[in-house]
Design a protein around this motif. Structure first.
Motif, PDB file in Angstrom:
ATOM      1  N   THR A   7      -4.390  -2.068   9.973  1.00  0.00           N
ATOM      2  CA  THR A   7      -3.741  -2.790   8.878  1.00  0.00           C
ATOM      3  C   THR A   7      -2.225  -2.584   8.944  1.00  0.00           C
ATOM      4  N   ALA A   8      -1.813  -1.325   9.125  1.00  0.00           N
ATOM      5  CA  ALA A   8      -0.367  -1.040   9.201  1.00  0.00           C
ATOM      6  C   ALA A   8       0.241  -1.714  10.429  1.00  0.00           C
ATOM      7  N   TYR A   9      -0.490  -1.676  11.545  1.00  0.00           N
ATOM      8  CA  TYR A   9      -0.014  -2.287  12.785  1.00  0.00           C
ATOM      9  C   TYR A   9       0.129  -3.803  12.606  1.00  0.00           C
TER      10      TYR A   9
ATOM     11  N   VAL B 267       0.592  -6.633   1.975  1.00  0.00           N
ATOM     12  CA  VAL B 267      -0.209  -5.741   2.821  1.00  0.00           C
ATOM     13  C   VAL B 267      -1.699  -5.961   2.531  1.00  0.00           C
ATOM     14  N   ALA B 268      -2.034  -6.130   1.250  1.00  0.00           N
ATOM     15  CA  ALA B 268      -3.444  -6.347   0.881  1.00  0.00           C
ATOM     16  C   ALA B 268      -3.956  -7.662   1.485  1.00  0.00           C
ATOM     17  N   ALA B 269      -3.090  -8.681   1.512  1.00  0.00           N
ATOM     18  CA  ALA B 269      -3.488  -9.972   2.094  1.00  0.00           C
ATOM     19  C   ALA B 269      -3.757  -9.786   3.595  1.00  0.00           C
ATOM     20  N   VAL B 270      -2.934  -8.985   4.254  1.00  0.00           N
ATOM     21  CA  VAL B 270      -3.145  -8.700   5.685  1.00  0.00           C
ATOM     22  C   VAL B 270      -4.493  -8.003   5.870  1.00  0.00           C
TER      23      VAL B 270
ATOM     24  N   VAL C 127      -0.348   2.673   3.850  1.00  0.00           N
ATOM     25  CA  VAL C 127      -1.118   1.519   3.345  1.00  0.00           C
ATOM     26  C   VAL C 127      -2.373   1.990   2.598  1.00  0.00           C
ATOM     27  N   GLY C 128      -2.848   3.205   2.954  1.00  0.00           N
ATOM     28  CA  GLY C 128      -4.030   3.753   2.292  1.00  0.00           C
ATOM     29  C   GLY C 128      -3.795   4.130   0.837  1.00  0.00           C
ATOM     30  N   THR C 129      -2.536   4.179   0.411  1.00  0.00           N
ATOM     31  CA  THR C 129      -2.254   4.499  -1.010  1.00  0.00           C
ATOM     32  C   THR C 129      -2.349   3.244  -1.884  1.00  0.00           C
ATOM     33  N   ILE C 130      -2.493   2.062  -1.252  1.00  0.00           N
ATOM     34  CA  ILE C 130      -2.478   0.807  -2.023  1.00  0.00           C
ATOM     35  C   ILE C 130      -3.913   0.451  -2.446  1.00  0.00           C
ATOM     36  N   PRO C 131      -4.218   0.465  -3.750  1.00  0.00           N
ATOM     37  CA  PRO C 131      -5.608   0.223  -4.189  1.00  0.00           C
ATOM     38  C   PRO C 131      -6.185  -1.082  -3.653  1.00  0.00           C
TER      39      PRO C 131
END
Ligand code: DC
Length: 226
Positions: A41-43, A58-61, A102-106
């Motif tokens: 996801t981050a990549y 980021v969530a959309a990705v 990105v793992g901190t984003i619910p």
């Protein structure tokens, strides 16, 4: 009977990747490397020019992520993003930091939840991550939580990187590990904590072979038919 799952959680460098991989091979079960999903996801955000501070972006990705896991002939799990092998690109120190961010984003965790549960297929699943036993597979009949001191984990990572021919600084690695532990453990959603019913194994002074022997003894206790 429902398809069985064994969860292996813990901080980075505690040996859970090695244990989960060996366990899935020994049992002939599927393997979920959930960290790879956060890393991809981050990549993907970097590839698509999405800023990690843009949580909706980021969530959309994460929701439209095109990712495939392929087992190579040597047993290594290769991670493909948009049909390109991204395994090396995601398994860097920067890749780990991005994944932890990105793992901190619910909304990202929500987007990846169903994808992770889809890995649960016969004959069974070994799931490696931070919240496998608490959130993704809370009813798993066997849960492990591996720990090791930050110093020991930094040493292990240092040796791995030196073996790969990379130049690294041990003090910096230790600082990165402590920062990542803090971010993973203090986030409001699905923090890195052992499930109440997890078996905690400290690998600081225990060789990985002995950790694995202990894991297998528990597997045979819980699944005597295996
Ligand atoms: O296991 P790993 O080092 O590949 O994981 C990288 C980061 O991804 C980790 O620091 C936090 C995040 N992660 C997560 O939030 N939840 C998971 N189940 C797995 C990883």
């Amino acid at each position: 009977m429902s398809t069985p799952v064994i969860t292996v959680d813990g901080p980075s460098g505690a040996g859970k990747g090695t244990v989960a991989h060996q366990l899935s091979r020994q049992l002939g079960w599927h393997l979920l490397d959930s960290g790879a999903l956060y890393r991809v996801t981050a990549y993907a955000c970097t590839q698509e020019g999405v800023d990690l501070a843009d949580h909706a972006g980021v969530a959309a990705v994460a929701r439209r992520l095109q990712v495939d896991f392929v087992i190579a002939d040597n047993g290594e799990v290769l991670v493909y993003y948009r049909e390109q092998d991204a395994s090396r690109a995601i398994r860097t120190e920067a890749g780990g930091r991005g994944a932890s961010t990105v793992g901190t984003i619910p909304a990202v965790r929500e987007a990846l939840l169903a994808r992770q549960r889809d890995f649960l297929q016969a004959p069974g699943l070994v799931a490696d991550g931070r919240d496998m036993g608490t959130v993704v597979f809370p009813s798993a009949p066997l849960k492990f939580f591996l720990v090791a001191s930050a110093e020991e984990r930094a040493e292990r990572r240092y040796k791995q990187l030196i073996d790969k021919g990379e130049s690294v600084n041990l003090a910096r690695l230790l600082r990165d590990i402590e920062e990542r532990d803090e971010r993973d453990s203090s986030r409001s959603i699905s923090p890195l904590v052992p499930a109440d019913d997890a078996i905690v194994i400290d690998s600081t002074a225990t060789p990985i072979a002995a950790v694995f022997a202990k894991v297998m003894a528990d597997v045979h206790r819980i699944f005597p038919e295996l």
